[in-house]
Design a protein around this motif. Structure first.
Motif, PDB file in Angstrom:
ATOM      1  N   ARG A 113      34.615  40.323  42.622  1.00 34.63           N
ATOM      2  CA  ARG A 113      34.451  40.941  41.303  1.00 34.63           C
ATOM      3  C   ARG A 113      33.910  42.359  41.434  1.00 34.63           C
ATOM      4  O   ARG A 113      34.354  43.281  40.725  1.00 34.63           O
ATOM      5  N   ALA A 114      32.965  42.556  42.335  1.00 31.73           N
ATOM      6  CA  ALA A 114      32.384  43.886  42.529  1.00 31.73           C
ATOM      7  C   ALA A 114      33.422  44.871  43.064  1.00 31.73           C
ATOM      8  O   ALA A 114      33.490  46.023  42.622  1.00 31.73           O
ATOM      9  N   LEU A 115      34.238  44.427  44.008  1.00 32.43           N
ATOM     10  CA  LEU A 115      35.267  45.312  44.555  1.00 32.43           C
ATOM     11  C   LEU A 115      36.334  45.634  43.513  1.00 32.43           C
ATOM     12  O   LEU A 115      36.833  46.765  43.447  1.00 32.43           O
ATOM     13  N   ALA A 116      36.670  44.649  42.691  1.00 29.54           N
ATOM     14  CA  ALA A 116      37.671  44.888  41.640  1.00 29.54           C
ATOM     15  C   ALA A 116      37.189  45.958  40.670  1.00 29.54           C
ATOM     16  O   ALA A 116      37.981  46.775  40.192  1.00 29.54           O
ATOM     17  N   ARG A 117      35.886  45.981  40.384  1.00 32.62           N
ATOM     18  CA  ARG A 117      35.346  46.986  39.448  1.00 32.62           C
ATOM     19  C   ARG A 117      35.497  48.395  39.996  1.00 32.62           C
ATOM     20  O   ARG A 117      35.561  49.355  39.216  1.00 32.62           O
ATOM     21  N   ARG A 118      35.551  48.558  41.300  1.00 27.36           N
ATOM     22  CA  ARG A 118      35.708  49.903  41.857  1.00 27.36           C
ATOM     23  C   ARG A 118      37.143  50.184  42.295  1.00 27.36           C
ATOM     24  O   ARG A 118      37.402  51.135  43.020  1.00 27.36           O
ATOM     25  N   GLY A 119      38.075  49.333  41.881  1.00 25.22           N
ATOM     26  CA  GLY A 119      39.489  49.638  42.051  1.00 25.22           C
ATOM     27  C   GLY A 119      40.184  48.966  43.202  1.00 25.22           C
ATOM     28  O   GLY A 119      41.393  49.173  43.402  1.00 25.22           O
ATOM     29  N   VAL A 120      39.492  48.164  43.982  1.00 27.27           N
ATOM     30  CA  VAL A 120      40.134  47.426  45.064  1.00 27.27           C
ATOM     31  C   VAL A 120      40.991  46.312  44.452  1.00 27.27           C
ATOM     32  O   VAL A 120      40.575  45.635  43.517  1.00 27.27           O
ATOM     33  N   HIS A 121      42.199  46.134  44.984  1.00 31.62           N
ATOM     34  CA  HIS A 121      43.028  45.027  44.522  1.00 31.62           C
ATOM     35  C   HIS A 121      42.448  43.729  45.075  1.00 31.62           C
ATOM     36  O   HIS A 121      42.260  43.575  46.285  1.00 31.62           O
ATOM     37  N   THR A 122      42.135  42.779  44.221  1.00 42.23           N
ATOM     38  CA  THR A 122      41.624  41.484  44.663  1.00 42.23           C
ATOM     39  C   THR A 122      42.568  40.390  44.197  1.00 42.23           C
ATOM     40  O   THR A 122      43.073  40.430  43.076  1.00 42.23           O
ATOM     41  N   GLN A 123      42.792  39.413  45.067  1.00 43.27           N
ATOM     42  CA  GLN A 123      43.769  38.371  44.752  1.00 43.27           C
ATOM     43  C   GLN A 123      43.339  37.050  45.371  1.00 43.27           C
ATOM     44  O   GLN A 123      42.974  36.979  46.546  1.00 43.27           O
TER      45      GLN A 123
END
Length: 377
Positions: free
Chosen positions: A105-115
């Motif tokens: 969730r933290a990485l997604a907030r800074r634009g990393v694609h998470t899946q």
């Protein structure tokens, strides 16, 4: 009050006998390992000895892996993914530990694609599907791929195969982090690792050492970005004064774990499982996993009993167990893992007991009380 029976080792473990014996002596290392005086050198010697022991115990060479001490798996997991940017992707499973899900969730907030990757109904890793999902993303993007691989599940005890993790790395070129937090003393050959994977993370309190201590083995060529920057401690990989007492607790606890007869723990787990299986309203979770389970873990469902009701009965009988992950405890929420395994109807009914090194000294009492509670439910 009658002696309590602690059956929640996957949440945290009591201190190991060797470390408790050390504490009783009262001569604790306290000096800063970076200091050049004799006391500082004494602390440095302890840390060096622990590092040497860990490399020998896990068979990972210094020329291939850096060893980094930290505060535990939550920090270790997050740090592995810290170097990812908004051009990169993080793949994980929804059944991963809450620390991994929070990292996503933290990485997604800074634009990393998470899946999220799927799991089988037996709790196993979907290798082919995961490889296809990752390679599909790579066909449309130029960024790097970071993958979390949960070696042993804390709630179900389901074991994944490091060979699957290696095959995934070979076919996708991903950086693979192995969350090995639960493994010491809970599976045979727990310290036999695959040297091609990028990182292994451990948390000391899971195997009888101090809380707030952990360590990771990280490949020397991995693009590592520290979360905590400060002085030059640990070659700049993790700032902050090093903890010689915490490091020593790791060594003493693992030395004790190496002496534990896992077949005896598994035999006790199997006796408890046999009691549960006599009922016609139960499901044993993960017992059909293709790669097996941890020897100490029994996750079971009483179809007609919510976990909170069952936990009260066990607690009154002096038995400590849980309804799943301790990190999401406080109230009995539906188990995300059970839902992913196709058991949504019973996601609030799951119970987990997990044995440890002290359980064998209380075997008869555990079996007696456990049967009494089962008969009440």
């Amino acid at each position: 009050m009658k002696t309590r029976l602690y059956l929640d080792y996957n949440a945290t473990s009591p201190l190991s006998l060797s470390f408790k014996s050390f504490l009783e002596k009262g001569d604790f290392p306290f000096a800063n390992p970076a200091s050049i005086h004799a006391s500082g050198k004494s602390s440095r010697k302890i840390i060096n000895e622990v590092e040497s022991y860990l490399r020998s115990c896990f068979g990972l060479e210094e020329s291939v892996y850096r060893l980094i001490f930290h505060s535990g798996a939550t920090e270790g997991i997050r740090t592995f993914f810290e170097s990812s940017t908004n051009k990169d992707a993080m793949f994980y499973c929804e059944s991963d530990h809450p620390a991994t899900l929070a990292t996503a969730r933290a990485l997604a907030r800074r634009g990393v694609h998470t899946q999220a990757l799927a799991i089988e109904h037996d709790g196993n890793f979907k290798l082919s599907d995961s490889i296809n999902q990752i390679n599909e993303w790579k066909s449309k993007n130029e960024g790097r791929v970071f993958v979390n691989f949960l070696y042993l599940h804390n709630e179900t005890g389901v074991k994944w195969s490091l060979e699957d993790a290696l095959e995934l790395k070979r076919q996708t070129g991903a950086f693979v982090h192995v969350d090995a937090t639960q493994t010491p003393g809970k599976i045979p050959r727990w310290n036999s690792l695959v040297s091609e994977l990028d990182c292994y993370t451990y948390s000391a309190h899971k195997f009888g050492a101090l809380k707030g201590v952990g360590f990771s083995f990280v490949k020397v060529d991995y693009p590592y970005t520290p979360i905590l920057e400060g002085g030059a401690q640990q070659s700049g990989l993790r700032g902050g004064t090093e903890n010689p007492l915490g490091a020593l607790s790791v060594k003493l606890a693992l030395e004790d774990i190496e002496k534990v007869d896992l077949t005896r723990i598994e035999a006790l787990r199997d006796k408890l499982e046999a009691m549960v299986s006599k009922r016609d309203d139960t499901i044993i979770v993960g017992n059909k996993s293709v790669h097996g389970r941890s020897v100490n873990t029994l996750n079971f469902i009483l179809k007609n009993k919510k976990a909170d009701i069952s936990l009260i009965q066990f607690d009154l009988a002096g038995i400590d167990l849980s309804s799943g992950s301790a990190c999401s405890a406080g109230s009995v929420e539906p188990s995300r893992t059970l839902e992913l395994m196709g058991l949504s109807e019973y996601a609030k009914n799951g119970l987990r007991l997990s044995l440890g090194f002290d359980s064998l000294t209380q075997e008869n009492e555990i079996l007696t009380r456990f049967e009494i509670v089962l008969n009440r439910l």
